[in-house]
Design a protein around this motif. Structure first.
Motif, PDB file in Angstrom:
ATOM      1  N   VAL A  32      10.644   3.479   1.155  1.00  0.00           N
ATOM      2  CA  VAL A  32       9.604   2.721   1.854  1.00  0.00           C
ATOM      3  C   VAL A  32      10.204   1.522   2.578  1.00  0.00           C
ATOM      4  CG1 VAL A  32       7.586   1.225   1.525  1.00  0.00           C
ATOM      5  CG2 VAL A  32       7.693   3.457   0.394  1.00  0.00           C
ATOM      6  N   SER A  91      -2.320  -3.290  -4.532  1.00  0.00           N
ATOM      7  CA  SER A  91      -1.591  -3.826  -3.385  1.00  0.00           C
ATOM      8  C   SER A  91      -1.970  -5.284  -3.145  1.00  0.00           C
ATOM      9  CB  SER A  91      -1.887  -3.002  -2.130  1.00  0.00           C
ATOM     10  OG  SER A  91      -1.451  -1.681  -2.278  1.00  0.00           O
ATOM     11  N   GLY A 104      -0.071   2.933  -3.229  1.00  0.00           N
ATOM     12  CA  GLY A 104      -1.181   3.852  -2.969  1.00  0.00           C
ATOM     13  C   GLY A 104      -2.482   3.398  -3.589  1.00  0.00           C
ATOM     14  N   LEU A 113       4.725  10.546  -1.992  1.00  0.00           N
ATOM     15  CA  LEU A 113       5.413   9.346  -2.459  1.00  0.00           C
ATOM     16  C   LEU A 113       5.169   9.108  -3.945  1.00  0.00           C
ATOM     17  CD1 LEU A 113       4.809   6.827   0.495  1.00  0.00           C
ATOM     18  CD2 LEU A 113       6.873   8.150  -0.018  1.00  0.00           C
ATOM     19  N   ARG A 161      11.251   5.524  -4.387  1.00  0.00           N
ATOM     20  CA  ARG A 161      10.135   5.149  -3.519  1.00  0.00           C
ATOM     21  C   ARG A 161      10.396   3.807  -2.853  1.00  0.00           C
ATOM     22  NH1 ARG A 161       3.770   5.936  -5.111  1.00  0.00           N
ATOM     23  NH2 ARG A 161       2.862   5.302  -3.115  1.00  0.00           N
ATOM     24  N   VAL A 197      -0.033   6.667   8.053  1.00  0.00           N
ATOM     25  CA  VAL A 197       0.198   6.921   6.637  1.00  0.00           C
ATOM     26  C   VAL A 197      -1.026   7.609   6.059  1.00  0.00           C
ATOM     27  CG1 VAL A 197       0.716   5.906   4.404  1.00  0.00           C
ATOM     28  CG2 VAL A 197       1.701   4.933   6.466  1.00  0.00           C
ATOM     29  N   TYR A 242       0.835  -1.212   0.000  1.00  0.00           N
ATOM     30  CA  TYR A 242       0.000   0.000   0.000  1.00  0.00           C
ATOM     31  C   TYR A 242       0.865   1.255   0.000  1.00  0.00           C
ATOM     32  CZ  TYR A 242      -3.524   3.407   1.513  1.00  0.00           C
ATOM     33  OH  TYR A 242      -4.345   4.508   1.605  1.00  0.00           O
ATOM     34  N   ARG A 243       1.941   1.256   0.764  1.00  0.00           N
ATOM     35  CA  ARG A 243       2.845   2.416   0.785  1.00  0.00           C
ATOM     36  C   ARG A 243       3.602   2.550  -0.528  1.00  0.00           C
ATOM     37  NH1 ARG A 243       1.497   0.742   5.354  1.00  0.00           N
ATOM     38  NH2 ARG A 243       1.635   1.871   7.321  1.00  0.00           N
ATOM     39  N   MET A 257      10.594   2.878   6.346  1.00  0.00           N
ATOM     40  CA  MET A 257       9.331   2.472   6.965  1.00  0.00           C
ATOM     41  C   MET A 257       9.330   1.040   7.481  1.00  0.00           C
ATOM     42  SD  MET A 257       6.487   4.232   4.483  1.00  0.00           S
ATOM     43  CE  MET A 257       6.237   6.015   4.515  1.00  0.00           C
ATOM     44  N   ASN A 287      -7.865   6.966   6.476  1.00  0.00           N
ATOM     45  CA  ASN A 287      -6.485   6.614   6.829  1.00  0.00           C
ATOM     46  C   ASN A 287      -6.185   6.913   8.300  1.00  0.00           C
ATOM     47  OD1 ASN A 287      -6.512   6.480   3.929  1.00  0.00           O
ATOM     48  ND2 ASN A 287      -4.284   6.358   4.032  1.00  0.00           N
ATOM     49  N   LEU A 343       1.138   9.802   0.971  1.00  0.00           N
ATOM     50  CA  LEU A 343       1.073   8.966  -0.230  1.00  0.00           C
ATOM     51  C   LEU A 343       1.140   9.809  -1.501  1.00  0.00           C
ATOM     52  CD1 LEU A 343      -1.675   6.394   0.836  1.00  0.00           C
ATOM     53  CD2 LEU A 343       0.782   5.985   0.623  1.00  0.00           C
TER      54      LEU A 343
END
Length: 367
Positions: A201, A66, A61, A189, A197, A181, A57-58, A205, A319, A186
């Motif tokens: 990430v 995802s 987006g 990103l 990216r 997040v 997802y990160r 992260m 979110n 996003l």
């Protein structure tokens, strides 16, 4: 002489039957062990799915992409495991073939499999890098499509939001949205190059070492570290330190709802940061409804648009933070996310793309 030949033939037939029975038993035992191993592997994969969903997802987006990326990781794991087990089974069968004539056979149990799950010390790390590779390919493909299209703009694109009720806690969404997040992050990103990216990430992260990221982006470790550094500077320079206190942000969003319902321009202006940004994504640029608006007075000037939807708005979590869903006629028309800093709204991101809204999981909102 004839009796000797008949006796030899009978023994040969008996040996063939014993061998056939042995092979059948071995095949059945192997199939059972293989199914048990696959079930065990699937259970282990499910343990890692929440983290993999969070990574994807990160990276993307997009909730649907995802899920596809994580499912592709499962397919790759399963194929790799089956190939490894097949190789081990073939070797086992070859080593036991000489005993078939006497009826002896050695089954291949789950403990005998030389599969990838058994060989990889850190299955979660292995799966994370696989998801990273899949996402990198998807990002590069997406970038190519955007370069070829005149009807797609990053300037007005809003990533998929994760929407939940304010009174219900969803454990799966909590994992997905750990580390707060928001859509604003996003969106930033989305402006990074695919390799930047990925490096940011995975390292910043999810604490994946640069040594493990470098092969994915086909760079040296030092170059990969530079990719993450450039991305970090972009993120830090573009993403405001938003309010993480849900109660405080809820006060601001509820005040926004009241001001839009009343059409109170001055009240709206008081809630907005002077440099506020409003981003509305209605899908194709040709629709003319997607827009990027800057400045408090200009954003507050959209009050007429907000007022039409005010009576149909529902307070939700977007979110993980308070936001709004508008449902005129009972259908989801738009989802609004707010970034609040020091009690003022610095960014409003609205998704009003009918096709994407239909594919999002929106919880029942009531009347």
């Amino acid at each position: 002489m004839t009796e000797m030949i008949e006796d030899a033939s009978a023994k040969a037939a008996q040996a063939a039957q014993v061998a056939q029975a042995g092979h059948a038993a071995q095949a059945g035992h192997t199939a059972q062990a293989g199914q048990a191993a696959e079930d065990s592997l699937a259970a282990r994969f499910e343990e890692h799915r929440p983290r993999l969903n969070a990574v994807a997802y990160r990276m993307l987006g997009s909730l649907s992409e995802s899920e596809d990326a994580v499912q592709e990781a499962w397919f790759r794991l399963s194929r790799t495991e089956k190939a490894a087990v097949g190789k081990a089974t073939a070797g086992k069968a070859g080593s036991t073939g000489e005993h078939a004539g006497t009826g002896e056979h050695a089954g291949v149990g789950a403990g005998d499999e030389a599969g990838v799950a058994g060989e990889v010390r850190n299955l979660g790390g292995w799966l994370t890098t696989v998801v990273g590779r899949v996402c990198l390919d998807l990002l590069r493909s997406r970038q190519s499509r955007r370069e070829d299209s005149l009807d797609v703009s990053l300037e007005t694109h809003v990533p998929d939001p994760v929407v939940s009720r304010v009174d219900v806690v969803d454990p799966e969404q909590e994992v997905l949205l750990a580390d707060s997040v928001g859509l604003a992050l996003l969106i930033v990103l989305d402006t990074l190059a695919p390799a930047e990216r990925l490096a940011f990430v995975l390292h910043d992260m999810f604490a994946v070492p640069f040594e493990e990221i470098a092969p994915i982006v086909e760079r040296s470790t030092a170059a990969t570290r530079q990719l993450a550094s450039r991305a970090r500077r972009r993120v830090q320079g573009s993403t405001p330190a938003q309010e993480t206190d849900v109660a405080k942000q809820r006060e601001v969003v509820e005040a926004w709802m009241a001001a839009t319902k009343a059409g109170d321009f001055d009240a709206l202006l008081a809630l907005l940061d002077p440099d506020v940004v409003l981003r509305a994504d209605s899908g194709e640029l040709s629709s003319g409804l997607s827009k990027l608006v800057r400045g408090a007075a200009t954003v507050a000037g959209q009050a007429a648009m907000f007022a039409r939807l005010a009576v149909h708005q529902h307070l939700v979590l977007v979110n993980g933070l308070p936001g709004l869903v508008a449902t005129p006629g009972g259908e989801v028309f738009s989802i609004g996310s707010f970034t609040v800093v020091d009690g003022r709204i610095v960014e409003i991101d609205i998704i009003a793309d009918p096709e994407r809204l239909r594919n999002l999981r929106i919880p029942p909102l009531g009347d």
